[in-house]
Design an enzyme around this catalytic site. Structure first.
Site, PDB file in Angstrom:
ATOM      1  N   ASP A 123       0.989  -1.156  -0.192  1.00 18.51           N
ATOM      2  CA  ASP A 123       0.160  -0.014  -0.125  1.00 18.51           C
ATOM      3  C   ASP A 123       1.006   1.181   0.043  1.00 18.51           C
ATOM      4  O   ASP A 123       2.098   0.991   0.416  1.00 18.51           O
ATOM      5  CB  ASP A 123      -1.069   0.063   1.195  1.00 18.51           C
TER       6      ASP A 123
HETATM    7  C1  NOJ Z   1      -4.096   3.745   0.027  1.00 13.31           C
HETATM    8  C2  NOJ Z   1      -5.136   2.743  -0.059  1.00 13.31           C
HETATM    9  O1  NOJ Z   1      -5.203   2.322   1.181  1.00 13.31           O
HETATM   10  C3  NOJ Z   1      -5.287   1.893  -0.852  1.00 13.31           C
HETATM   11  O2  NOJ Z   1      -6.705   1.270  -0.887  1.00 13.31           O
HETATM   12  C4  NOJ Z   1      -5.196   2.428  -2.543  1.00 13.31           C
HETATM   13  O3  NOJ Z   1      -5.235   1.469  -3.407  1.00 13.31           O
HETATM   14  C5  NOJ Z   1      -3.689   3.138  -2.514  1.00 13.31           C
HETATM   15  N1  NOJ Z   1      -3.784   4.192  -1.451  1.00 13.31           N
HETATM   16  C6  NOJ Z   1      -3.615   3.826  -3.895  1.00 13.31           C
HETATM   17  O4  NOJ Z   1      -4.406   4.913  -3.890  1.00 13.31           O
END
Ligand code: NOJ
Length: 703
Positions: A255
């Site tokens: 993430d």
């Molecule tokens: C953080 C989020 O937790 C995740 O779900 C997302 O895919 C990423 N950012 C990218 O935007």
């Protein structure tokens, strides 16, 4: 097995080029849309980037792709990813809402349409589906999830993976957030997670197992820890379970900045340490942290990372790029342009199937066409707030508002509008006008709820009620005594017992997407009999959280006559609305549940039930089958969802529906750490929701 091309490329790569393949960098958002900032272009030219997020557009992606292909030594193409959760340009309902349709075929079709739109703008991968089992409405991300149930989550996972990855215009799907993120402490985003091995195995892992079974290309570990081990550095879960036990050979994408955040978690002292932990645990791509680029060379020097692990990660990234056809010189064939109208029609259908009629105390629906209708409230003319938290390229001005759609749907009605209050900033300057409009009307539509940014990532609420001064507005309108139907926009259950008592009808209209207004009008005018059901238990009070249908019994089950039993002094144990609750403008009667008296472990069990439409309009009903293992070596939930079916019925029509309980439905995570089914009695409960009062019961003995 790696392809000859991937192996040949790997053999030619320098360490920096290898690490480059493991680095994902974001495009920059500007008023005109996303762009590749000069620094990103430079890094691509230097082969320091293998994939890019948040950059889309045929020209934008192609320009950067040309740099990667033509201006780097090895010409390895970039992979472009984006959060396409519930649509790219045509926005479908947020996942929690779409789950309310209980319709795998629909879930698959909307994912397929979203993938087609993504392909058109040069995207290759989506960070979806989000598969966190979510039982806490304080957690803003509940709106991105399919709700509280692992079996439902697994069906949602299969449908979404199939839809996103469907040839010929599929994109790679990413199952996220592996795993347990839905159980963050006190419903606060990014907070620590503690859970039993049983909860992990039986509740949180099944949707991911299903996604892998459906061939998901990528998995994203959660930001959070589990019992002190951040998932981004969890060798047991990533390498041990995902790779070795489940045989997942796709790509693990961290993430956003999660690898560097291992330092904040307190398990790494610097970037090199963080990078070594993540790589060792099995993460292939570092999304937006400096850890792999800056830290891996140092980790190699220190001997905490190995070139073999880096090579294995690079080969997995190259395999994904090959699987997506990125090395093929031939341009991908684009979806047909006339698909747009079909997608809007699909968005409308998905949206109306997602609406849940929560209460209908007085017969206010469907609305009569020749009357004065006051559309009141801060969401009545909202556009952005119809779209929901991951609206990608969804355009506000292409979103149909509630009041606009009603004007079109009911040309003979006199439709008035008054905002009353703002959503959440305390502005109630329109209150008097709203009360006046209500007074002059025959019926009031009260459009209340959250702004779309109040649900989603980093959007947790300790008091999930109506924000701002909306309660004042609602009470003032109720006091006039006119029939009032409430349209509740939100990404989560809101705790509003007073509203459910006073309104003639309340509909959960969630965040329904581009066609929200039309879909709502379809339901209000009777063109579509409400059919959505709750994929999550709706609490009465925050103090009841977590509340869900699959709870185990207590040694002292609630007994009003005995104070020393499991209950509250101030709130009933029962929820405001149970899992599966959803009324319609027609009614259904269930009868004749047929379940064999006995069966064999390891064999499926077929059961049937008859459902009749006892009302006056046609409708679609979702039928649930729950199971309880009455006596087992481990106490089992009072009911667990194990099958569902849908049936369309004309007024007066009845149909007998067959549902199947698979052998897996009777299993649980045994004391020896293996999935097992034990012989004995099982209770089968079939009906319209998890409310025991409406369920038909039968017993089956399995040997
Ligand atoms: C953080 C989020 O937790 C995740 O779900 C997302 O895919 C990423 N950012 C990218 O935007």
């Amino acid at each position: 097995m790696s392809s000859p091309r991937a192996l040949a490329l790997l053999a030619k790569m320098t360490l920096a080029e290898k690490i480059g393949q493991l680095v994902m960098v974001a495009g920059t958002h500007t008023v005109t849309g996303p762009v590749a900032a000069p620094d990103l272009v430079l890094r691509v030219r230097q082969a320091r980037v293998g994939s890019v997020l948040n950059l889309f557009g045929e020209n934008e992606t192609q320009a950067l792709q040309n740099v990667a292909i033509r201006e780097t030594r090895l010409g390895i193409p970039l992979l472009f990813g984006l959060d396409v959760l519930h649509g790219f340009k045509t926005i479908f309902p947020v996942p929690l809402a779409e789950a309310a349709a209980f319709d795998p075929d629909l879930w698959e079709r909307t994912a397929r349409a979203a993938a087609e739109e993504s392909v058109e703008v040069g995207l290759h991968l989506t960070f979806a589906p989000m598969l966190d089992v979510a039982r806490d409405p304080r957690w803003g991300r509940i709106c991105e999830s399919p709700g509280e149930d692992p079996w439902l989550g697994a069906r949602f996972a299969e449908a979404k993976v199939k839809g996103f990855q469907a040839p010929p215009h599929g994109i790679a799907a990413t199952a996220k957030h592996f795993v347990g993120y839905g159980a963050v402490t006190a419903g606060r985003d990014y907070a620590p997670v503690d859970m039993s091995e049983r909860a992990l195995q039986e509740i949180h892992l099944p949707p991911f197992a299903a996604a892998i079974g459906a061939g998901v290309a990528a998995i994203m570990p959660a930001f959070t820890d589990i019992a002190g081990v951040p998932v981004s550095a969890h060798p047991g879960l990533l390498r041990g379970l995902l790779r070795e036990r489940w045989g997942f050979d796709g790509v693990l994408i961290s993430d956003y900045n999660a690898i560097a955040e291992l330092i904040h978690h307190g398990v790494a002292s610097d970037l090199a340490d963080a990078a070594a932990l993540a790589l060792k645990a099995g993460i292939d791509i570092d999304m937006m942290s400096p850890a792999y680029e800056e830290g891996l060379p140092l980790a190699l020097e220190r001997g905490t990372a190995t070139v073999a692990d880096i090579d294995a990660a690079v080969l997995r990234v190259l395999a994904l790029k090959e699987r997506l056809g990125l090395f093929d010189a031939r341009r991908r064939e684009m979806p047909k342009k006339d698909a747009l109208a079909n997608r809007r029609a699909l968005a409308r259908d998905a949206a109306r199937r997602s609406i849940v009629l929560l209460t209908h105390r007085e017969p206010v629906l469907p609305l009569k066409s020749d009357q004065v209708i006051a559309v009141i409230g801060p969401l009545a003319q909202a556009q952005r707030d119809m779209l929901g938290s991951w609206a990608a390229a969804g355009a506000d001005d292409e979103t149909i508002t509630i009041s606009e759609s009603l004007r079109a749907a009911l040309p003979n009605a006199k439709i008035t509008f008054a905002r009353g209050t703002a959503i959440d900033d305390g502005d109630a300057s329109g209150l008097a006008d709203a009360v006046d409009a209500a007074r002059r009307a025959n019926v009031v539509l009260l459009c209340l709820g959250e702004a779309c940014h109040m649900s989603g990532e980093a959007a947790c609420r300790a008091i999930p009620e109506l924000p701002g001064r909306q309660r004042e507005l609602a009470e003032a309108v109720f006091d006039i005594g006119k029939p009032v139907a409430v349209l509740l926009s939100s990404g989560r259950p809101l705790m509003l017992p007073w509203l459910f008592e006073r309104a003639h009808a309340v509909l959960a209209t969630w965040f329904l997407g581009s066609e929200a207004g039309h879909a709502i009008a379809d339901v209000l005018t009777g063109r579509w009999a409400p059919s959505g059901k709750l994929p999550v238990t709706w609490p009465r009070a925050v103090g009841q959280i977590p509340i869900f249908h699959a709870q185990r019994n207590s040694g002292r089950p609630e007994n009003p006559a005995d104070s020393f039993t499991s209950k509250y002094l101030d709130v009933p144990n029962s929820p405001q609305f149970p899992f599966g609750h959803g009324l319609s403008t027609t009614t259904y009667a269930y009868s004749d549940l047929r379940v064999p008296e006995s069966g064999s472990l390891g064999k499926p069990v077929d059961l049937s039930v008859t459902v009749a439409n006892t009302g006056t309009v046609a409708g679609e009903e979702t039928i649930f089958a729950f199971l309880r293992d009455v006596v087992a070596t481990v106490a089992r939930p009072m009911m667990e969802l194990k099958a569902m079916a849908k049936v369309a019925l004309k007024p007066g029509e009845r149909k007998t529906v067959t549902l199947q309980l698979t052998p897996g439905a009777f299993q649980f995570f045994g004391l020896d750490g293996l999935w097992t089914a034990e012989s004995g009695d099982f209770e089968v409960l079939v009906g319209p929701s998890a409310d025991r009062a409406f369920l038909l019961f039968a017993r089956i003995q399995l040997t």
